[in-house]
Design an enzyme around this catalytic site. Structure first.
Site, PDB file in Angstrom:
ATOM      1  N   ALA A  24       0.844  -1.202   0.000  1.00  0.00           N
ATOM      2  CA  ALA A  24       0.000   0.000   0.000  1.00  0.00           C
ATOM      3  C   ALA A  24       0.880   1.253   0.000  1.00  0.00           C
ATOM      4  O   ALA A  24       0.604   2.214  -0.719  1.00  0.00           O
ATOM      5  CB  ALA A  24      -0.936  -0.005   1.206  1.00  0.00           C
ATOM      6  N   SER A  74       2.616  -5.346 -17.341  1.00  0.00           N
ATOM      7  CA  SER A  74       2.013  -5.211 -16.024  1.00  0.00           C
ATOM      8  C   SER A  74       0.536  -4.859 -16.253  1.00  0.00           C
ATOM      9  O   SER A  74       0.037  -5.006 -17.364  1.00  0.00           O
ATOM     10  CB  SER A  74       2.739  -4.113 -15.250  1.00  0.00           C
ATOM     11  OG  SER A  74       2.234  -4.029 -13.952  1.00  0.00           O
ATOM     12  N   LYS A  98      -7.548 -11.533  -9.246  1.00  0.00           N
ATOM     13  CA  LYS A  98      -6.144 -11.160  -9.392  1.00  0.00           C
ATOM     14  C   LYS A  98      -5.351 -11.937  -8.343  1.00  0.00           C
ATOM     15  O   LYS A  98      -5.376 -11.605  -7.161  1.00  0.00           O
ATOM     16  CB  LYS A  98      -5.964  -9.660  -9.225  1.00  0.00           C
ATOM     17  CG  LYS A  98      -4.555  -9.223  -9.536  1.00  0.00           C
ATOM     18  CD  LYS A  98      -4.473  -7.713  -9.707  1.00  0.00           C
ATOM     19  CE  LYS A  98      -3.081  -7.315 -10.118  1.00  0.00           C
ATOM     20  NZ  LYS A  98      -2.079  -7.603  -9.069  1.00  0.00           N
ATOM     21  N   ARG A 156       8.759 -13.090 -15.162  1.00  0.00           N
ATOM     22  CA  ARG A 156       8.428 -11.963 -16.026  1.00  0.00           C
ATOM     23  C   ARG A 156       9.657 -11.095 -16.274  1.00  0.00           C
ATOM     24  O   ARG A 156       9.832 -10.546 -17.357  1.00  0.00           O
ATOM     25  CB  ARG A 156       7.308 -11.128 -15.378  1.00  0.00           C
ATOM     26  CG  ARG A 156       6.743 -10.064 -16.296  1.00  0.00           C
ATOM     27  CD  ARG A 156       5.627  -9.288 -15.626  1.00  0.00           C
ATOM     28  NE  ARG A 156       6.128  -8.439 -14.538  1.00  0.00           N
ATOM     29  CZ  ARG A 156       5.371  -7.688 -13.763  1.00  0.00           C
ATOM     30  NH1 ARG A 156       4.067  -7.677 -13.932  1.00  0.00           N
ATOM     31  NH2 ARG A 156       5.901  -6.953 -12.812  1.00  0.00           N
ATOM     32  N   LYS A 164      -8.048  -2.919  -7.702  1.00  0.00           N
ATOM     33  CA  LYS A 164      -7.297  -3.308  -6.501  1.00  0.00           C
ATOM     34  C   LYS A 164      -8.175  -3.242  -5.258  1.00  0.00           C
ATOM     35  O   LYS A 164      -8.874  -2.248  -5.032  1.00  0.00           O
ATOM     36  CB  LYS A 164      -6.098  -2.370  -6.308  1.00  0.00           C
ATOM     37  CG  LYS A 164      -4.983  -2.619  -7.306  1.00  0.00           C
ATOM     38  CD  LYS A 164      -4.069  -3.753  -6.832  1.00  0.00           C
ATOM     39  CE  LYS A 164      -2.837  -3.868  -7.701  1.00  0.00           C
ATOM     40  NZ  LYS A 164      -1.588  -3.727  -7.002  1.00  0.00           N
TER      41      LYS A 164
HETATM   42  P1  NAD Z   1       0.586  -6.175 -10.346  1.00  0.00           P
HETATM   43  O1  NAD Z   1       1.075  -7.398  -9.698  1.00  0.00           O
HETATM   44  O2  NAD Z   1      -0.210  -5.282  -9.505  1.00  0.00           O
HETATM   45  O3  NAD Z   1      -0.260  -6.564 -11.653  1.00  0.00           O
HETATM   46  C1  NAD Z   1       0.242  -7.242 -12.774  1.00  0.00           C
HETATM   47  C2  NAD Z   1       0.362  -8.723 -12.551  1.00  0.00           C
HETATM   48  O4  NAD Z   1      -0.844  -9.285 -12.095  1.00  0.00           O
HETATM   49  C3  NAD Z   1       0.630  -9.518 -13.794  1.00  0.00           C
HETATM   50  O5  NAD Z   1       1.984  -9.476 -14.134  1.00  0.00           O
HETATM   51  C4  NAD Z   1       0.214 -10.904 -13.385  1.00  0.00           C
HETATM   52  O6  NAD Z   1       1.327 -11.615 -12.922  1.00  0.00           O
HETATM   53  C5  NAD Z   1      -0.712 -10.671 -12.228  1.00  0.00           C
HETATM   54  N1  NAD Z   1      -2.029 -11.326 -12.319  1.00  0.00           N
HETATM   55  C6  NAD Z   1      -2.621 -12.027 -11.306  1.00  0.00           C
HETATM   56  N2  NAD Z   1      -3.797 -12.537 -11.680  1.00  0.00           N
HETATM   57  C7  NAD Z   1      -3.976 -12.175 -12.982  1.00  0.00           C
HETATM   58  C8  NAD Z   1      -5.010 -12.418 -13.926  1.00  0.00           C
HETATM   59  N3  NAD Z   1      -6.106 -13.127 -13.618  1.00  0.00           N
HETATM   60  N4  NAD Z   1      -4.875 -11.899 -15.148  1.00  0.00           N
HETATM   61  C9  NAD Z   1      -3.777 -11.156 -15.484  1.00  0.00           C
HETATM   62  N5  NAD Z   1      -2.755 -10.896 -14.638  1.00  0.00           N
HETATM   63  C10 NAD Z   1      -2.857 -11.393 -13.382  1.00  0.00           C
HETATM   64  O7  NAD Z   1       1.725  -5.354 -10.955  1.00  0.00           O
HETATM   65  P2  NAD Z   1       3.269  -5.559 -10.827  1.00  0.00           P
HETATM   66  O8  NAD Z   1       3.830  -4.545 -11.735  1.00  0.00           O
HETATM   67  O9  NAD Z   1       3.649  -6.966 -11.004  1.00  0.00           O
HETATM   68  O10 NAD Z   1       3.659  -5.247  -9.346  1.00  0.00           O
HETATM   69  C11 NAD Z   1       3.145  -4.225  -8.641  1.00  0.00           C
HETATM   70  C12 NAD Z   1       2.815  -4.802  -7.299  1.00  0.00           C
HETATM   71  O11 NAD Z   1       4.014  -5.098  -6.607  1.00  0.00           O
HETATM   72  C13 NAD Z   1       2.028  -3.825  -6.489  1.00  0.00           C
HETATM   73  O12 NAD Z   1       1.070  -4.495  -5.733  1.00  0.00           O
HETATM   74  C14 NAD Z   1       3.097  -3.234  -5.602  1.00  0.00           C
HETATM   75  O13 NAD Z   1       2.574  -2.812  -4.372  1.00  0.00           O
HETATM   76  C15 NAD Z   1       4.032  -4.385  -5.421  1.00  0.00           C
HETATM   77  N6  NAD Z   1       5.373  -3.895  -5.129  1.00  0.00           N
HETATM   78  C16 NAD Z   1       5.656  -3.668  -3.843  1.00  0.00           C
HETATM   79  C17 NAD Z   1       6.898  -3.186  -3.484  1.00  0.00           C
HETATM   80  C18 NAD Z   1       7.204  -2.958  -2.043  1.00  0.00           C
HETATM   81  O14 NAD Z   1       8.274  -2.445  -1.736  1.00  0.00           O
HETATM   82  N7  NAD Z   1       6.326  -3.322  -1.128  1.00  0.00           N
HETATM   83  C19 NAD Z   1       7.851  -2.914  -4.476  1.00  0.00           C
HETATM   84  C20 NAD Z   1       7.527  -3.161  -5.805  1.00  0.00           C
HETATM   85  C21 NAD Z   1       6.271  -3.652  -6.128  1.00  0.00           C
END
Ligand code: NAD
Length: 341
Positions: free
Chosen positions: A40, A88, A120, A141, A324
């Site tokens: 978050a 993404s 998701k 990925r 989300k």
């Molecule tokens: P994301 O995970 O929010 O969304 C994209 C991903 O969703 C896709 O790559 C896929 O793997 C997944 N997904 C799951 N179910 C799916 C479905 N039914 N259809 C299609 N895709 C599906 O985006 P992201 O770029 O991978 O990562 C961002 C996330 O990582 C955020 O939640 C962010 O908070 C987290 N993050 C956190 C930190 C931290 O320091 N806490 C750092 C980097 C990223």
């Protein structure tokens, strides 16, 4: 956060501070599988950076974290080029942003087309390559273009078919050619808790959440370690849909099930904004009862031809949105942060 940016009034400095903080935390998250801040908190940094860049387009930079797929290609793994880019997803934080996306889709097609709603899954993205129906490669990925070769580890994940079921080969245009199928590898909640309890008992660092546990388990040097982790998959995508007979996301999901993959059963084919909202509401209600973590709902334009017509931004398809859910209590255990400018 935002108040600080207003107070200093220097958007360029604030943007630079946000980019640095986001890069650092992405590294800890993707490369180390050990985040230092909650999702978050991370999302609100991204949200603020996106808003600032939108308000000051002259400050947009192709190397900004808003312009790329978050990820990492570690040197301990061989690089694998994806068949087509892995994107993404753009986020909708709340019903209003979901409606904004639905309005864009409606404007594009003149009417709301068929949409598929899926859960998701909060796991780690994996691309599986099959050739002649046999699993030959698996990759993370990574940065979206290049992933990490985790084939030996993925072979230990029991629900990943090493061979596609015979009957499914007729769904591939050229059954001898390679085809990349994609999904999410996750660790069930109870297995995650058991793993962390064991880690703590042995004085080892626990994982922050099931998603990091899944990602960390897949990125082991020793596949024996991966084999002892309880991992499962849900598969929901294809790298190049032109290789399949299926012409829609709905038919793709049906085919993936026939081919032997685990396909998440909570899916819906809908044609109205109300039905999308209803699916999101119901999924949020069921969230705690599910044996695995979900962090939202993904809504996709059903027809592949219509998807292509809408196309992509630098980091995400325009034809899909991730609605989300509000963050779960337990993730706020991680420190919340303020970025200094
Ligand atoms: P994301 O995970 O929010 O969304 C994209 C991903 O969703 C896709 O790559 C896929 O793997 C997944 N997904 C799951 N179910 C799916 C479905 N039914 N259809 C299609 N895709 C599906 O985006 P992201 O770029 O991978 O990562 C961002 C996330 O990582 C955020 O939640 C962010 O908070 C987290 N993050 C956190 C930190 C931290 O320091 N806490 C750092 C980097 C990223």
């Amino acid at each position: 956060g935002e108040a600080l940016a207003e107070a200093t009034g220097d958007p360029a400095a604030r943007i630079e501070a946000l980019r640095r903080e986001i890069e650092h935390n992405s590294y800890l998250y993707y490369a180390k599988d050990a985040p230092a801040i909650s999702d978050a908190a991370f999302d609100s940094l991204m949200h603020e950076l996106r808003a600032l860049e939108a308000a000051h387009p002259e400050l947009i930079d192709p190397s900004s974290p808003t312009q790329r797929v978050g990820g990492y290609v570690g040197e301990q793994f061989a690089p694998i080029q994806h068949e087509r880019r892995m994107y993404s997803l753009d986020d909708a934080m709340g019903a209003e942003e979901l409606d904004e996306w639905l309005a864009r889709v409606k404007e594009f097609f003149g009417t709301i087309p068929e949409l598929v709603c899926e859960l998701k899954i909060d796991g780690s993205s994996v691309a599986f390559t099959y050739e002649g129906g046999r699993l030959i490669r698996a990759a993370t990925r990574g940065d979206g273009t290049t992933g990490e070769d985790i084939t030996v580890n993925v072979r230990t994940v029991k629900d990943v078919p090493l061979r596609l079921r015979d009957g499914a080969l007729s769904g591939i245009r050229d059954a001898d050619a390679s085809i990349e199928l994609r999904g999410e590898c996750y660790m069930p909640k109870t297995s995650f808790e058991a793993l962390n309890a064991a880690a703590e008992a042995n004085g080892k660092q626990p994982f922050a959440n099931p998603r990091n546990a899944a990602a960390g388990s897949l990125r082991q040097k020793d596949p024996q370690i991966t084999a002892h982790r309880d991992l499962s998959t849900f598969v929901y995508a294809v790298g190049d849909e032109r290789k399949l007979m299926a012409e829609t996301q709905w038919d793709l999901l049906k085919w993936l099930g026939e081919a032997g993959f685990h396909v998440n059963p909570d899916i819906a084919l809908v044609t109205s904004a109300e039905e999308v909202h209803e699916f999101c509401r119901k999924s949020l209600e069921r969230r705690d009862a599910l044996p695995y973590d979900i962090d939202g709902v993904v809504v996709k334009v059903n027809s592949f031809a219509q998807q292509e017509a809408m196309g992509y931004t630098a980091r995400a398809p325009r034809w899909a949105i991730a609605f989300k859910f509000p963050p779960e209590e337990k993730t706020t255990l991680l420190r919340d942060i303020t970025v200094q400018v």
